[in-house]
Design an enzyme around this catalytic site. Structure first.
Site, PDB file in Angstrom:
ATOM      1  N   ASP A  70      -5.198   1.241  -4.617  1.00 52.27           N
ATOM      2  CA  ASP A  70      -4.694   2.300  -5.479  1.00 52.27           C
ATOM      3  C   ASP A  70      -4.323   3.469  -4.561  1.00 52.27           C
ATOM      4  O   ASP A  70      -4.729   3.562  -3.416  1.00 52.27           O
ATOM      5  CB  ASP A  70      -5.730   2.705  -6.540  1.00 52.27           C
ATOM      6  CG  ASP A  70      -5.078   3.444  -7.688  1.00 52.27           C
ATOM      7  OD1 ASP A  70      -5.717   3.594  -8.737  1.00 52.27           O
ATOM      8  OD2 ASP A  70      -3.901   3.864  -7.536  1.00 52.27           O
TER       9      ASP A  70
HETATM   10  C1  GLC Z   1      -2.407   6.091  -9.740  1.00 47.00           C
HETATM   11  C2  GLC Z   1      -3.228   5.196 -10.632  1.00 47.00           C
HETATM   12  C3  GLC Z   1      -2.742   3.780 -10.654  1.00 47.00           C
HETATM   13  C4  GLC Z   1      -1.244   3.771 -10.512  1.00 47.00           C
HETATM   14  C5  GLC Z   1      -0.910   4.257  -9.120  1.00 47.00           C
HETATM   15  C6  GLC Z   1       0.601   4.319  -8.872  1.00 47.00           C
HETATM   16  O1  GLC Z   1      -3.210   7.022  -9.093  1.00 47.00           O
HETATM   17  O2  GLC Z   1      -4.635   5.182 -10.461  1.00 47.00           O
HETATM   18  O3  GLC Z   1      -3.199   3.194 -11.879  1.00 47.00           O
HETATM   19  O4  GLC Z   1      -0.732   2.465 -10.714  1.00 47.00           O
HETATM   20  O5  GLC Z   1      -1.482   5.523  -8.843  1.00 47.00           O
HETATM   21  O6  GLC Z   1       1.179   5.272  -9.688  1.00 47.00           O
END
Ligand code: GLC
Length: 746
Positions: free
Chosen positions: A280
């Site tokens: 993430d």
């Molecule tokens: C965010 C979220 C994740 C998302 C990623 C890309 O912080 O936690 O769920 O897919 O970044 O946007």
């Protein structure tokens, strides 16, 4: 054209590609493996590292793409720009490896469906799958070929903003609907032109954040991890999900993004997952904040060693892999395996064979059938929580005072994670009510400009409209920004002065319908007492207003069921249906309301059981709850046997009757309890459900099946077993189902 010096590589790859295209589909997979190995053998270390790097946005990254230093981009959605960037990757880099473009397509792209928590309230896997298929078709028409969904974190805490993005509190419902989203996004074949790779996230346990505070610590006992938080991820693997995302949270001291047990032992070795894992956003780097890595190099090392193949947004991989290899902390096979996993999915997506979006295929949005599906999803997501004196449905000739901060908010009703939602498509309640009831019958006043308004300047106009009406429909709740990532709330009442406005409106003596558009369960118990009817609409998406008008007018009979328990007060959280019984379960006979306790009552005079003396021990509304304009009756429950072997399947049979005045759909639910285990077992567990359509007066014999193996749990030895013994089984319209029988597993 590619420079001649690479002729052998491109020729070899064309021959391999030709061989694969000539082979039948069963060889396709072997063709992919051959193509992966072939390409891997040609790659330099820098090019391998490049595949493991994902950046946000293409602007300014062109040269890095040309050098093969980027494998994926997120947050690009313009097809021409994506084709431009892809052309650099495919035609100007040394090996021509395409990039994979990702986006958070969580509950729609341009056509926005209800938030996932709302979609879960439909208990309709086919409809949920259809919504994801439509989202994939719209997204893929821009060049996006990978979504960061489904989010299948079990969520038992309404304070947590991301409960909006989840499918609720139950492992079985989340597993069934999460798998439906995977197959919806990925389509029949991953290389289909509207297919996008799905991503099971956030692996794992993210929804157990302490205090419902996003990103916070999770301390999940190993059996609970296994039996509550992991099953939806296993269901996603079984559904063929091709990517995973590791979470921000730590699990009992080990960040998910460096968690060997989760990412290696379970995901790779036990579940044999062969897609790829992306961290993430910055969760690799954040190991430093966690105090789990001293620096970026250690963070990169820890993530790669457990199997995080691609790093999102930060550059610990780019900046440290070469040194880690030189020091012997990593070996080239660690890198090769990560790159294999990434290339495999890129080949499966057909990106090597068809890297570009043809102009005539671009930007295919908001087809009538998409909007129709979004309308149906919103309609089936809405949950009727209260309906006294048959306040609903509203007679079409009634004068309706439509009041509230969510009654005409094209953006707010879309909910969280709608980067690409098209608000010009939105049908708001005001627009739909004018159409359904006639503008002359709709007396509108927002009463409050936004859900958080804390002044009462709009009250007078609203009360005036109410006085001139036959019935008040108050449309309130939360603006979109009040739920979703990083938006946890410690007080989950209706924000602003909504409660005050509702009470003032009720003083007019008119019937009042409370409609709540929100990203979480709100503590509406006290304010609901001022309403004659309550409809929970979640954030219903593009067609939410039309769906609400259909429900309020009776054109549609509400059929939604709660995918999450509603607390009376926030102090009851965590509160969920599949809880343990404890040694001192609370019961209504011995519970005494705090204000009824006699003065100087002696210490042991109260029921010494597990409850709150003020808020009690039962929720406002239970998991699975939802009313209809008609009524349903369950009867004649029987099982095909009394005793089952562990390899058999239980046939649950019952009669469901529509005993009311409307045709309607009921979500029949089957719960089971393992009465005694060598570890304690939940008082109830959902094990089967089905939406059943019944005309007024109609009865159906319903048969649902439960493989005995579905009763397995993680026992005292941490083994997944079905223990012999007695079980109780219930069928009904919510988790308080009372029609019951029993059976034995030998
Ligand atoms: C965010 C979220 C994740 C998302 C990623 C890309 O912080 O936690 O769920 O897919 O970044 O946007």
């Amino acid at each position: 054209m590619k420079s001649l010096k690479h002729l052998p590589v491109i020729i070899i790859m064309m021959l391999v590609s030709l061989a694969c295209q000539m082979s039948d589909s069963s060889d396709k997979i072997s063709g992919v493996e051959e193509r992966v190995e072939q390409l891997l053998g040609e790659m330099t270390l820098d090019e391998k590292i490049g595949q493991m790097c994902q950046v946000s946005g293409g602007q300014g990254n062109e040269e890095s793409i040309r050098q093969g230093m980027i494998g994926s981009i997120l947050n690009e959605v313009d097809p021409e720009n994506i084709n431009r960037l892809q052309k650099i990757a495919v035609e100007e880099s040394r090996l021509g490896i395409p990039i994979i473009v990702a986006r958070d397509v969580i509950h729609g792209f341009k056509t926005v469906f209800p938030i996932p928590l709302g979609q879960a309230a439909t208990w309709n896997p086919e409809l949920v799958q259809k919504g994801s298929r439509i989202a994939a078709s719209e997204a893929a028409s821009t060049g996006v070929r990978w979504t960061f969904a489904p989010m299948i974190d079990i969520s038992r805490d309404a304070r947590w903003g991301r409960i909006a993005e989840s499918l609720g509190e139950d492992p079985y419902l989340t597993s069934v609907l999460g798998a439906a989203m995977v197959t919806g996004f990925q389509g029949d074949s991953l290389n289909g032109e509207t297919s996008i790779a799905a991503c099971a996230k956030h692996f794992a346990g993210y929804g157990a954040a302490e205090g419902g505070r996003d990103y916070n610590t999770t301390s999940i006992p190993p059996r609970e991890l296994r039996d509550i938080y992991l099953p939806p991820f296993k269901a996603a693997v079984d559904a063929g999900v091709r990517t995973f995302m590791s979470g921000f949270n730590e699990v009992d001291g080990v960040p998910a993004t460096a968690n060997k047990y989760l990412l290696t032992d379970v995901l790779r070795n036990e579940w044999q997952f062969d897609g790829f894992v992306v961290s993430d956003w910055a969760s690799t780097w954040e190991m430093i904040n966690h105090g789990f890595a001293a620096d970026e190099k250690e963070a990169a090392h820890r993530a790669i060693k457990v199997g995080v193949d691609m790093e999102m947004a930060t550059t610990t991989y780019r900046d440290n892999i070469a040194a880690l290899l030189k020091e012997g902390a990593l070996n080239i096979e660690d890198i090769n395996q990560a790159v294999r996993n990434i290339l495999r999915v890129k080949f499966e997506l057909g990106l090597f064979d068809n890297p570009y979006i043809a102009e005539e295929k671009q930007n295919q949005f908001a087809r009538p059938e998409y909007l129709e599906a979004a309308n149906l999803a919103a309609t089936q997501s809405m949950v009727l929580l209260k309906n006294e004196q048959k306040t609903l449905p509203i007679n079409s000739s009634s004068k309706i005072a439509l009041i509230g901060p969510m009654a005409d908010q094209p953006y707010e009703q879309l909910g969280t994670w709608i980067f690409d939602g098209d608000t010009t498509l939105t049908v708001t309640p005001l627009q739909a009510f004018n159409k359904t009831f006639g503008q002359e019958n709709v007396l509108f006043a927002e009463g409050m400009p936004i859900s958080r308004t804390r002044h009462q300047k709009g009250f007078r106009k609203a009360i005036e409209q109410a006085k001139n009406s036959d019935v008040i429909v108050f449309c309130g709740g939360e603006e979109s920004i009040l739920s979703g990532e990083a938006h946890s709330r410690a007080n989950i009442d209706l924000p602003g002065v909504q409660n005050e406005l509702i009470k003032e409106l009720k003083k007019t003596g008119k019937p009042l319908v409370l409609v709540v558009m929100a990203g979480r369960p709100l503590t509406i118990g006290e304010i609901s007492e001022h309403a004659d009817a309550v409809v929970y609409a979640w954030h219903p998406g593009t067609m939410g207003g039309a769906a609400l008008a259909d429900i309020v007018s009776g054109k549609a009979n509400p059929s939604g069921k709660l995918p999450v328990t509603f607390p009376k007060v926030v102090g009851q959280i965590p509160i969920y249906y599949n809880h343990k019984n404890t040694g001192r379960p609370a019961n209504p006979d011995s519970w005494t309301q705090m204000y009824d306790i006699p003065v100087k009552a002696p210490q042991t005079s109260l029921g010494n059981e597990s409850h709150y003396i003020d808020a009690g021990f039962i929720p406002l509304y239970p998991f699975g709850y939802g009313l209809s304009y008609t009524s349903f009756e369950y009867s004649d429950l029987s099982l095909d046997k009394e005793v089952y072997a562990r390899d058999e399947t239980i046939e649950v049979r019952f009669t469901l009757s529509n005993t009311g005045e409307f045709a309607g759909e009921e979500v029949a639910q089957v719960y089971v309890r393992d009465l005694v285990g060598n570890v304690t077992r939940p008082v109830k567990e959902l094990k089967a459900f089905e939406r059943i359509d019944l005309q007024k007066g109609e009865s159906k014999t319903v048969t649902l099946t439960i493989p005995v193996q579905e009763l397995a749990f993680t026992n005292i030895d941490m083994k997944q077993v079905v223990e012999p013994g007695e079980f109780q089984l219930w069928v009904g319209g919510d988790s308080n189902a009372h029609l019951t029988t029993g059976f034995v597993v030998r």
